[in-house]
Design an enzyme around this catalytic site. Structure first.
Site, short mmCIF file in Angstrom:
data_model
loop_
_atom_site.label_atom_id
_atom_site.label_comp_id
_atom_site.label_asym_id
_atom_site.label_seq_id
_atom_site.Cartn_x
_atom_site.Cartn_y
_atom_site.Cartn_z
N LYS A 189 1.89 -6.82 -2.00
CA LYS A 189 3.23 -7.41 -2.15
C LYS A 189 3.24 -8.85 -1.62
O LYS A 189 3.83 -9.75 -2.23
CB LYS A 189 4.27 -6.58 -1.40
CG LYS A 189 4.75 -5.38 -2.18
CD LYS A 189 5.85 -5.78 -3.16
CE LYS A 189 6.13 -4.75 -4.23
NZ LYS A 189 6.62 -3.50 -3.70
N LYS A 222 5.63 0.07 -12.57
CA LYS A 222 6.71 -0.77 -13.10
C LYS A 222 6.34 -2.25 -13.05
O LYS A 222 6.56 -2.98 -14.00
CB LYS A 222 7.99 -0.52 -12.31
CG LYS A 222 8.67 0.78 -12.68
CD LYS A 222 9.72 1.19 -11.65
CE LYS A 222 9.75 2.70 -11.54
NZ LYS A 222 10.38 3.19 -10.31
N LYS A 277 -3.44 1.66 -12.43
CA LYS A 277 -2.39 2.68 -12.53
C LYS A 277 -1.18 2.21 -13.34
O LYS A 277 -0.93 1.02 -13.47
CB LYS A 277 -1.96 3.11 -11.14
CG LYS A 277 -1.15 2.08 -10.39
CD LYS A 277 -0.37 2.73 -9.25
CE LYS A 277 0.61 1.73 -8.70
NZ LYS A 277 1.64 2.22 -7.85
#
Ligand code: TYM
Length: 330
Positions: free
Chosen positions: A112, A198, A195
């Site tokens: 992040k 979103k 993976k």
């Protein structure tokens, strides 16, 4: 005694196949035999500073999708994280024993921080403590999650152990990431990368229209096909087979495996079958979702009842934790 099972999903948008097969399906299967809590992690979504209206709409979408997937609010406690302020108090208390070194080392924090360098906020750093608070506030035993949450569960166990050690109690259990005794699952994306997620923009959503699903699957990355019998599959082809395994019958998987092994595979056929099987799987969910999302009164009732049940359990824990830590009335 029945186990306490808890899981949650961040309210950052519609649910995708990864959320379903990683967490929701396992939870739905367990709800009748256990003491179950499933929640919508709206506080966790604040780390990216979402627009307030989008945040609220996302919570509603996810609530409807939970219900459409078969989560039964009569048997499981279904609630919105921000409706249970006790979680926040436990988060604060746990943060006093959570260290910068360990929090900044998590894969999710590093990822992040790399993705949003202009907004490396404290919420991002303490994301695992909030997650631990979600879990420990109900003293859960099992946490159905996908592979990507393994590290967060490891930290939760560490926080639980540390608390018990520091105060000389056997209060918190050490919860485990759970998938029916099997490896935790990772559903891949359609773009050949790791993976489905979103923020990766490679998702098939549970409520996608059939045409949209078809288009997404047909665009998935493939190649010229194998050049020698029984060759290993490259990752992006293995990914298609992984998806096939979760939505199709074992016969279908065997059929395409045989075709691969004999170098006769036709990716167009495989993709058509995969799209058809995803559509067959998601259509009833989408239909139930469309039905539920107009029923505001029902949704209101579900969240109010869920919050009440969740707070009953959470307030008991926080009361006991305060007492253990020496926060007592005079
Ligand atoms: P989130 O919202 O990213 O994902 C929700 C759940 O879906 C699983 N998942 C996947 N599983 C397999 N393959 C994938 N491609 C895939 N993508 C997502 C995740 O593993 C997860 O189980 N921090 C959590 C939400 C949360 C939580 C909790 C979960 C907050 N507090 C307490 C459990 C317990 C998260 O961001 O999940």
């Amino acid at each position: 005694m029945a186990d306490t099972v808890l899981s949650g999903i961040r309210s950052t948008g519609h649910l995708h196949l990864g959320n379903y097969f990683g967490a929701l399906r396992n939870f739905v299967r367990m709800q009748h035999e256990n003491r179950c809590f499933f929640f919508i992690a709206d506080y966790h979504s604040l780390t990216t500073h979402p627009d307030p209206k989008a945040l609220h709409d996302n919570v509603k979408d996810i609530l409807c999708e939970y219900l459409a997937c078969g989560l039964d609010p009569e048997v499981a406690t279904l609630y919105v994280q921000s409706d249970v302020p006790e979680t926040v108090e436990l988060y604060l208390l746990l943060n006093m024993h959570a260290y910068l070194g360990e929090l900044s080392k998590t894969v999710s924090f590093k990822e992040k921080a790399r993705k949003q360098p202009e907004n490396v906020n404290a919420g991002l750093l303490t994301y695992p403590t909030l997650m631990a608070a979600d879990i420990l506030v109900h003293r859960a035993d099992k946490v159905p999650v996908g592979k990507d949450q393994e590290q967060h569960l490891e930290l939760t166990r560490r926080f639980a152990r540390r608390f018990n050690g520091l105060y000389g109690v056997e209060y918190f259990k050490e919860p485990t990431a759970y998938n029916f005794g099997e490896e935790l699952i990772k559903i891949p994306g359609l773009d050949g990368s790791g993976k489905m997620g979103k923020s990766e923009g490679n998702c098939v959503y549970l409520c996608d229209e059939p045409k949209v699903i078809q288009k997404k699957v047909m665009k998935a990355l493939t190649d010229q096909g194998p050049t020698a019998p029984n060759s290993p599959k490259p990752d992006y082809i293995e990914n298609l087979f992984t998806l096939l395994k979760v939505v199709s019958t074992p016969d279908t998987v065997d059929y395409f495996n045989d075709k691969w092994n004999s170098c006769e595979i036709r990716y167009g056929d495989l993709k058509k079958q995969l799209a058809a099987d995803i559509i067959a799987f998601t259509t009833p969910i989408r239909e139930r979702y469309l039905d539920i999302c107009n029923n505001e009164e029902y949704l209101h009732k579900v969240t109010v009842a869920g919050a009440e049940k969740a707070r009953e359990s959470a307030s008991k824990t926080v009361r006991e934790v305060r007492e253990i830590m020496g926060i007592k009335p005079f």
